[in-house]
Design a protein around this motif. Structure first.
Motif, short mmCIF file in Angstrom:
data_model
loop_
_atom_site.label_atom_id
_atom_site.label_comp_id
_atom_site.label_asym_id
_atom_site.label_seq_id
_atom_site.Cartn_x
_atom_site.Cartn_y
_atom_site.Cartn_z
N ASP A 72 0.81 -1.23 0.00
CA ASP A 72 0.00 0.00 0.00
C ASP A 72 0.84 1.26 0.00
O ASP A 72 0.30 2.38 0.04
N GLY A 73 2.18 1.14 -0.01
CA GLY A 73 3.05 2.31 -0.05
C GLY A 73 3.06 3.11 1.23
O GLY A 73 3.26 4.34 1.18
N ALA A 74 2.84 2.50 2.37
CA ALA A 74 2.82 3.22 3.64
C ALA A 74 4.22 3.74 3.97
O ALA A 74 5.22 3.06 3.75
N MET A 75 4.26 4.95 4.50
CA MET A 75 5.52 5.60 4.84
C MET A 75 5.66 5.66 6.36
O MET A 75 4.74 6.07 7.07
N PHE A 76 6.84 5.24 6.86
CA PHE A 76 7.13 5.25 8.29
C PHE A 76 8.40 6.05 8.54
O PHE A 76 9.17 6.32 7.60
N TYR A 77 8.64 6.45 9.79
CA TYR A 77 9.82 7.25 10.16
C TYR A 77 10.50 6.60 11.36
O TYR A 77 9.85 6.03 12.25
N HIS A 78 11.82 6.70 11.38
CA HIS A 78 12.60 6.22 12.52
C HIS A 78 13.99 6.86 12.47
O HIS A 78 14.37 7.50 11.48
N TRP A 79 14.72 6.73 13.59
CA TRP A 79 16.06 7.28 13.68
C TRP A 79 17.05 6.30 13.05
O TRP A 79 17.05 5.12 13.35
N ARG A 80 17.91 6.82 12.20
CA ARG A 80 18.97 6.02 11.59
C ARG A 80 20.23 6.89 11.50
O ARG A 80 20.17 8.12 11.54
N ARG A 81 21.36 6.24 11.34
CA ARG A 81 22.60 6.99 11.17
C ARG A 81 22.56 7.72 9.83
O ARG A 81 22.01 7.22 8.85
N ALA A 82 23.18 8.88 9.79
CA ALA A 82 23.14 9.68 8.57
C ALA A 82 23.86 8.98 7.42
O ALA A 82 23.52 9.18 6.25
N ALA A 83 24.86 8.13 7.74
CA ALA A 83 25.59 7.43 6.68
C ALA A 83 24.72 6.37 6.01
O ALA A 83 25.03 5.92 4.90
N GLU A 84 23.63 5.92 6.66
CA GLU A 84 22.77 4.88 6.11
C GLU A 84 21.58 5.44 5.33
O GLU A 84 20.66 4.69 5.01
N GLU A 85 21.59 6.71 5.08
CA GLU A 85 20.47 7.32 4.35
C GLU A 85 20.44 6.80 2.91
O GLU A 85 21.46 6.74 2.22
N GLY A 86 19.27 6.41 2.44
CA GLY A 86 19.10 5.89 1.10
C GLY A 86 19.26 4.38 0.99
O GLY A 86 18.98 3.83 -0.08
N LYS A 87 19.67 3.71 2.04
CA LYS A 87 19.82 2.26 1.97
C LYS A 87 18.48 1.57 2.22
O LYS A 87 17.53 2.18 2.71
N ASP A 88 18.44 0.28 1.88
CA ASP A 88 17.20 -0.48 2.06
C ASP A 88 16.91 -0.69 3.54
O ASP A 88 17.80 -0.60 4.40
N TYR A 89 15.68 -1.00 3.79
CA TYR A 89 15.25 -1.31 5.15
C TYR A 89 15.98 -2.58 5.63
O TYR A 89 15.96 -3.60 4.94
N PRO A 90 16.67 -2.54 6.79
CA PRO A 90 17.51 -3.69 7.17
C PRO A 90 16.73 -4.98 7.41
O PRO A 90 17.26 -6.07 7.23
N PHE A 91 15.45 -4.87 7.79
CA PHE A 91 14.66 -6.07 8.06
C PHE A 91 13.92 -6.58 6.82
O PHE A 91 13.11 -7.51 6.94
N ALA A 92 14.23 -6.01 5.67
CA ALA A 92 13.54 -6.46 4.45
C ALA A 92 14.00 -7.85 4.02
O ALA A 92 13.28 -8.54 3.29
N ARG A 93 15.17 -8.29 4.50
CA ARG A 93 15.66 -9.62 4.11
C ARG A 93 14.84 -10.73 4.74
O ARG A 93 14.95 -11.90 4.34
#
Length: 415
Positions: A72-93
């Motif tokens: 459904d394209g839902a958008m969520f927000y959370h804190w992440r390191r600035a160096a990891e911006e643009g990477k895939d969601y870590p739990f997607a595997r």
């Protein structure tokens, strides 16, 4: 010489019965009063959890992310390191999905058609299988039983795996080994039915089953004891036969001294054959009377019975220990011990045979088993186990269930 006076220090002893931890709460090492609030001023066994250095802290950023498992394209927000911006969601595997096969209209009409299933119902089943990842309990709960025929979980599984096997055979290349999933719906239904019967047992049925299990264990124990007694009795009989043949061979053999190298080896006698006297082959002086001493393996009961049998035969218990007398005396005692063991085995068999006969007669009077045949009488007038051959199995069952530890009926040799 100047004597150095040691400075006396006041020491407080821990009272008896007080634990060390409780006594440590009263005073500290400096004998200060206990604190009013909990505090941690000493390191003790603890270590510093974080060591802060002079390096710059890595920045964190509040950034949006999407979960690939959601469509459904839902958008969520959370804190992440600035160096990891643009990477895939870590739990997607961890988003693993089951590959449910897709069939065409032509394949269904040619290979997958079934009179008990319509195409709309089959499409509905495969749609639910994709949505719920083959969780057939959930599929059965969400199944449209109002529009379609009411199906069980086994029916849904059987239809699904049957279609998967058909499609795998159709689409496989020639000469390839396929691992086709097979589902046995009949076995699954019987298994669940058996589990329901097991779950719906009454307390009386559970107690009866436990009682039957205990009786089965007793039967197995008695069977092992019977087999052991049979082996012991066979050893005694073999020992008696071997000893007799050996004595006959010694009497018939000429009394000539042959060289030691050409002496024939004597047949090995089993350990249960009478008494096994020790051989004194060590250097030094030995007395002949030591060879007449009974070994410690002979029990006190056998020794008393042996002395009584010797007294009945009129044999001196302590004869003159010459070479021939020692040998003859030891052979006589060995034969008497073997005779005593055979008599005991024979008495046990007679007792168990008599007990079996009485139990069989009692069951025959009750009407559960037919009477004894006329051929089953011994010459001495006692009724034996002469039972018709067709009733042998029933007799064995009675022996196992009713009787105490018994000897097997296969040993019928008279001693």
């Amino acid at each position: 010489k100047k004597s150095k006076k040691s400075s006396e220090t006041l020491t407080f002893k821990r009272p008896e019965g007080m634990h060390r931890e409780v006594y440590a709460l009263l005073y500290s090492d400096k004998k200060d009063a206990p604190p009013l609030l909990p505090s941690d001023t000493t390191q003790g066994y603890r270590t510093v959890k974080a060591k802060l250095g002079s390096k710059k802290v890595r920045p964190w950023k509040w950034m949006p992310f999407t979960n690939p498992a959601r469509k459904d394209g839902a958008m969520f927000y959370h804190w992440r390191r600035a160096a990891e911006e643009g990477k895939d969601y870590p739990f997607a595997r961890f988003n693993k999905t089951v590959q449910v096969p897709v069939y065409s209209e032509q394949e269904y009409q040619m290979y997958l058609h079934d009179d008990a299933w319509t195409k709309a119902e089959t499409d509905h089943l495969f749609d639910l299988a994709r949505r719920f990842d083959l969780r057939f309990v959930v599929i059965h709960d969400r199944y449209d039983h109002q529009q379609f025929k009411k199906r069980s979980v086994e029916d849904l599984k059987e239809r699904y795996y049957h279609i998967c096997a058909k499609l795998a055979n159709i689409r496989a290349a020639p000469g390839t080994d396929l691992k086709i999933p097979v589902f046995d719906a009949g076995h699954e239904r019987r298994r669940k039915e058996q589990l329901e019967r097991l779950y719906n047992r009454t307390p009386e049925q559970v107690a009866e089953e436990e009682y039957l299990i205990q009786e089965l264990r007793k039967i197995e124990t008695r069977k092992k004891e019977r087999e052991k007694r049979t082996q012991d009795l066979q050893k005694l009989i073999t020992a008696a036969d071997t000893t007799t043949e050996q004595r006959r061979a010694e009497r018939k053999a000429p009394k000539k001294k042959l060289p030691q190298k050409k002496e024939t080896e004597k047949p090995a006698v089993p350990e249960t054959a009478g008494i096994k006297f020790p051989d004194f082959k060590s250097a030094g002086v030995t007395l002949r009377s030591q060879r007449m001493k009974l070994p410690s393996s002979v029990g006190q009961k056998k020794i008393k019975a042996l002395e009584q049998m010797l007294m009945e035969l009129g044999v001196d218990l302590n004869p003159m220990p010459t070479e021939e007398i020692v040998q003859m005396f030891n052979e006589l005692r060995s034969d008497l011990v073997l005779l005593y063991e055979l008599k005991q085995a024979f008495a046990n068999c007679e007792y168990e045979l008599q007990m079996l006969r009485h139990r069989y007669e009692a069951l025959a009077k009750a009407g559960s088993i037919g009477p004894l045949s006329a051929e089953g009488a011994h010459p001495d007038g006692q009724a034996g186990l002469g039972i018709e051959e067709g009733k042998g199995d029933a007799k064995d069952q009675i022996i196992d269930v009713v009787g105490a530890p018994l000897t097997p009926n296969s040993v019928r040799r008279k001693v």
